[in-house]
Design an enzyme around this catalytic site. Structure first.
Site, PDB file in Angstrom:
ATOM      1  N   ASN A   1       0.879  -1.173   0.000  1.00  0.00           N
ATOM      2  CA  ASN A   1       0.000   0.000   0.000  1.00  0.00           C
ATOM      3  C   ASN A   1       0.904   1.207   0.000  1.00  0.00           C
ATOM      4  OD1 ASN A   1      -1.333   2.337   0.939  1.00  0.00           O
ATOM      5  ND2 ASN A   1      -3.026   1.106   1.723  1.00  0.00           N
TER       6      ASN A   1
ATOM      7  N   ASP B   1      -4.374  -4.456   1.226  1.00  0.00           N
ATOM      8  CA  ASP B   1      -4.735  -3.805   2.483  1.00  0.00           C
ATOM      9  C   ASP B   1      -6.172  -4.202   2.776  1.00  0.00           C
ATOM     10  OD1 ASP B   1      -5.553  -2.170   4.513  1.00  0.00           O
ATOM     11  OD2 ASP B   1      -4.843  -0.308   3.610  1.00  0.00           O
TER      12      ASP B   1
ATOM     13  N   ASP C   1       2.831   4.826   4.743  1.00  0.00           N
ATOM     14  CA  ASP C   1       2.490   4.482   6.126  1.00  0.00           C
ATOM     15  C   ASP C   1       2.278   2.971   6.287  1.00  0.00           C
ATOM     16  OD1 ASP C   1       0.220   4.805   4.569  1.00  0.00           O
ATOM     17  OD2 ASP C   1      -0.894   5.966   6.042  1.00  0.00           O
ATOM     18  N   HIS C   2       2.330   2.257   5.179  1.00  0.00           N
ATOM     19  CA  HIS C   2       2.322   0.793   5.210  1.00  0.00           C
ATOM     20  C   HIS C   2       3.690   0.294   4.746  1.00  0.00           C
ATOM     21  CE1 HIS C   2      -2.239   0.263   5.233  1.00  0.00           C
ATOM     22  NE2 HIS C   2      -2.106   1.549   4.934  1.00  0.00           N
TER      23      HIS C   2
ATOM     24  N   TYR D   1      -7.887  -3.359  -2.104  1.00  0.00           N
ATOM     25  CA  TYR D   1      -7.828  -2.333  -1.072  1.00  0.00           C
ATOM     26  C   TYR D   1      -9.237  -2.211  -0.488  1.00  0.00           C
ATOM     27  CZ  TYR D   1      -7.536   2.341   0.998  1.00  0.00           C
ATOM     28  OH  TYR D   1      -7.597   3.405   1.858  1.00  0.00           O
TER      29      TYR D   1
ATOM     30  N   ASN E   1      -7.662  -3.890   5.475  1.00  0.00           N
ATOM     31  CA  ASN E   1      -8.210  -2.939   6.445  1.00  0.00           C
ATOM     32  C   ASN E   1      -8.858  -3.625   7.644  1.00  0.00           C
ATOM     33  OD1 ASN E   1      -7.953  -0.094   6.566  1.00  0.00           O
ATOM     34  ND2 ASN E   1      -8.808   0.062   4.492  1.00  0.00           N
TER      35      ASN E   1
ATOM     36  N   GLU F   1      -3.805   1.701  -2.950  1.00  0.00           N
ATOM     37  CA  GLU F   1      -3.873   3.147  -2.724  1.00  0.00           C
ATOM     38  C   GLU F   1      -2.918   3.894  -3.638  1.00  0.00           C
ATOM     39  OE1 GLU F   1      -4.189   3.962   1.797  1.00  0.00           O
ATOM     40  OE2 GLU F   1      -5.178   5.641   0.802  1.00  0.00           O
TER      41      GLU F   1
END
Lengths: 313, 313
Positions: A47, A206, A303-304, A166, A208, A89
Site C-alpha cells: 500500500n 490492504d 504508512d504501510h 484495497y 483494512n 492506494e
DNA sequence: CCTTTCACG
DNA sequence: CGTGCAAGG
C-alpha cells in the site's frame, strides 16, 4: 497467559470477537524467515499511499534531500526477486497512469494492470505489475455497486488467481462500517469463492482489518476504531478464514507480533504503534505451497510497509 | 526610442493607456540608491504569499534544507533598520495570528495589527508590525462591502497615516475587473482622501497594478492580464496619481525598469520576467520627505520581493 | 508553480 | 501527519 485461559474456560452468551489462536509471542523479525528455496515464485504487495508521492520521495531520497532511503518499488521487487508487484492506494486518475508508468520505468516485457477510482479522483486505486503476462486480467468484482472505487484488480496465472484488493476503510466515526461489513465483505467473499471454483486464489492487499489482538498495538483502546471493530474482525473470520482461506503470516508465526501499518500521526512508526492490516491469504489448496510470508517493516515511503509471499514451484 | 516619439507626435482618437513618462532606461539596481541619511524613518513592505509558508521556508533554509537564504522578516527589518513592517497576503485565519506571532518572535515593545479575511479562510490578509505604538489603528475602509477580505490595515503615526493594502486581483478571465476598478478602486481612493484630509498618507502594499509599460516585462502580451489592463492602469492613474499621490519609486527613477513580482511559473524570477505591482505612494505633502524608495529583488521566500521607504526626519 | 482549504485515512 | 484536489494567484 492466565487471563486468556480464564476467559476461555467460561463460555459466555455474549459473542466473543476473534481471539488470538496462540498466546502472544515474540515480536516478529525478518531473521525468523525460513531459508530461501532453490526455485520459487515471489509476490510483493505494498500500500503505497499515493504512487506519485512515493515516486517523488524515491527521487528526493536518491538526491539526498531526505534522511532515509526509500526504494523504487521495482528496485524493491528486483531485490526481493519478485516477479509480481501488487500496489494499493495508488491514488491515480486514469489519465495519470501512463505518466506513472514512465516514471516507474517498467522493464521491457513487464505487464501492468491499473484500476483507478472512477467515483472520486485521486482516491483509492490498485494495480498489478508482473513480469509474466497474465492469462487474463479483470478490474472490480463484477458488481456496479462496488466497482466505482478501483479497489480490486485480478490477474489469472497458470496456477492461481491473484486478487489484489484495497478494502474500504470503515471511516471516521465508523460511518461506512455497515457498508463495509454487510455489503462489501459479503460480495467480495462471494467473488473470491466464484474464482476459487475455477482455480485456487491468492488474495493480497490492504484488507483494512487487524484480525486479532495480536495484530494491533493497543487492542483495548481500538475496539471502536475502523479496522479493529468486533464487526470487522468477525466478518474477516467468517467470510475469509471461515471460507477456508489461510492467513499466511499467522499460519507461519502463530504467536508473533508484527505490524504492516503505522499511522503518520504521533510518530507511530518510530514507537512501533502499528496494525497488521496488510495480508496474504491463500486458498487452502495452495497453503502447502506457501514457503514464506514476510514483512519488510524497515522499508519506508508509505504508512504501510511492503510484504512478500514465496511460493514453492 | 523613435517609435515612442513617432507615436506621441500623432494624437489619436483611441484612448492611449498610461504611457511611460520617460523613455525606458536602465535596469534599476540597488547600487543606484542614494547614500544613507544620518536620521531617518524606514518602512518595509512585503507580500509574503502566506506567512506560515514563509516562516517554514525561513526555518528550512536555516537548517540547510534549502539552497537559497530566506530571511526572517523581522531580521530583514532589523537589517534594513526599519521600524515598521507591512505584510500582505499573510493568508492567516484570526485563530492563527497568535501562533504566527510566537513564531515571529516579535521583539518586546513591538506592536502588531492583523486584518484577516473573514469571508474566505486562509485568503488575502494584511498586517502592520511596528516598534512604535501607533496613535490609532483600524482595519478595512469602513465599508461592509469591501471589508470582508482583510485587505487594508491602517496605522496612525504622528506625521502620517500608514495604509497597508492588498488590492483585489482582477482574476482569471478578468472575472473581478469590474468590481476592482469600478467599486474597490473608487471606494479605496475615497478612503485615502478622507484620511488625507486629516494627515498626510503613506500608502504601501500590493496594489496589483503595473502602472506603465516600464513596469512589466511584456507589456504587449499582457494587455488582457489582470494587473496590466488599460482599465486598471487608468484607474491607478486617475484615482491615485490624479489625486496627488506620488509613486515614490517612479518619481525617484523616472526611466528605470524594476519589478517586485515574478510569477512562480516558468522560472519567471530567474529570467526576470516580472511586474512592478508593489508600491509606496505618498501624499504630495510628504513627497519632499521621501529620501529613498527601493526594492530588495534578491530577497527570496515569496513571489514578491520586499520594498522599503526611507523618510527624512 | 505554490499555498491555502478540504476530504479521507 | 500526509496525500490528492480545488480555488486562488
Amino acid at each position: 497467559g492466565s487471563k486468556t485461559a480464564g476467559k476461555a474456560a467460561k463460555p459466555k452468551a455474549k459473542r466473543a470477537p476473534a481471539k488470538p489462536k496462540a498466546p502472544a509471542g515474540p515480536a516478529w523479525e525478518p531473521s525468523m524467515r525460513p531459508p530461501p528455496l532453490g526455485e520459487d515464485a515471489r509476490i510483493l504487495s505494498w500500500n503505497v499511499a499515493g504512487l506519485r508521492a512515493l515516486l517523488k520521495k524515491v527521487k528526493e531520497a536518491a538526491e539526498g534531500k531526505r534522511e532515509e532511503h526509500i526504494p523504487h518499488p521495482l528496485a524493491l521487487a528486483e531485490q526481493e526477486r519478485a516477479d509480481v508487484l501488487c500496489l494499493q492506494e495508488i491514488k491515480l486518475q486514469d489519465e495519470h497512469c501512463s505518466d506513472a508508468l514512465k516514471e516507474l520505468r517498467l522493464p521491457d516485457g513487464w505487464h501492468a494492470t491499473w484500476n483507478c477510482s472512477q467515483n472520486k479522483k485521486g482516491y483509492s486505486g490498485t494495480a498489478i505489475l508482473s513480469r509474466e503476462e497474465p492469462l487474463s486480467v479483470s478490474c472490480g468484482i463484477g458488481m456496479e455497486d462496488h466497482d466505482g472505487e478501483g479497489r480490486v484488480v485480478t490477474a489469472e496465472f497458470p496456477d492461481f488467481f491473484l486478487v489484489n484488493c484495497y478494502v474500504p476503510n470503515s471511516g471516521e466515526g465508523l460511518k461506512r462500517l455497515d457498508y463495509r461489513v454487510n455489503q462489501w465483505d459479503k460480495e467480495f467473499a462471494a467473488y473470491l469463492k466464484g474464482l476459487e471454483a475455477r482455480k485456487p486464489v491468492v488474495l493480497t492487499g490492504d484488507l483494512n482489518v487487524a484480525p486479532t489482538e495480536l495484530d494491533i498495538h493497543n487492542p483495548k483502546g481500538n475496539l471502536k476504531s475502523a479496522g479493529f471493530t468486533p464487526e470487522e474482525r468477525a466478518s474477516f473470520q467468517a467470510n475469509l478464514l471461515g471460507a477456508g482461506f489461510v492467513d499466511c503470516f499467522r499460519a507461519q508465526y502463530p504467536g508473533a507480533v508484527a505490524y504492516t501499518y503505522w499511522g503518520y500521526r504521533f510518530n507511530a512508526r518510530a514507537n512501533n504503534k502499528g496494525w497488521r492490516l496488510d495480508h496474504f491469504l491463500v486458498s487452502s489448496a495452495l497453503a502447502p505451497r506457501v514457503h514464506d510470508c514476510y514483512h519488510l517493516p524497515h522499508v519506508m515511503g508509505s504508512d504501510h510497509c511492503p510484504l512478500g509471499l514465496v511460493l514453492k514451484l
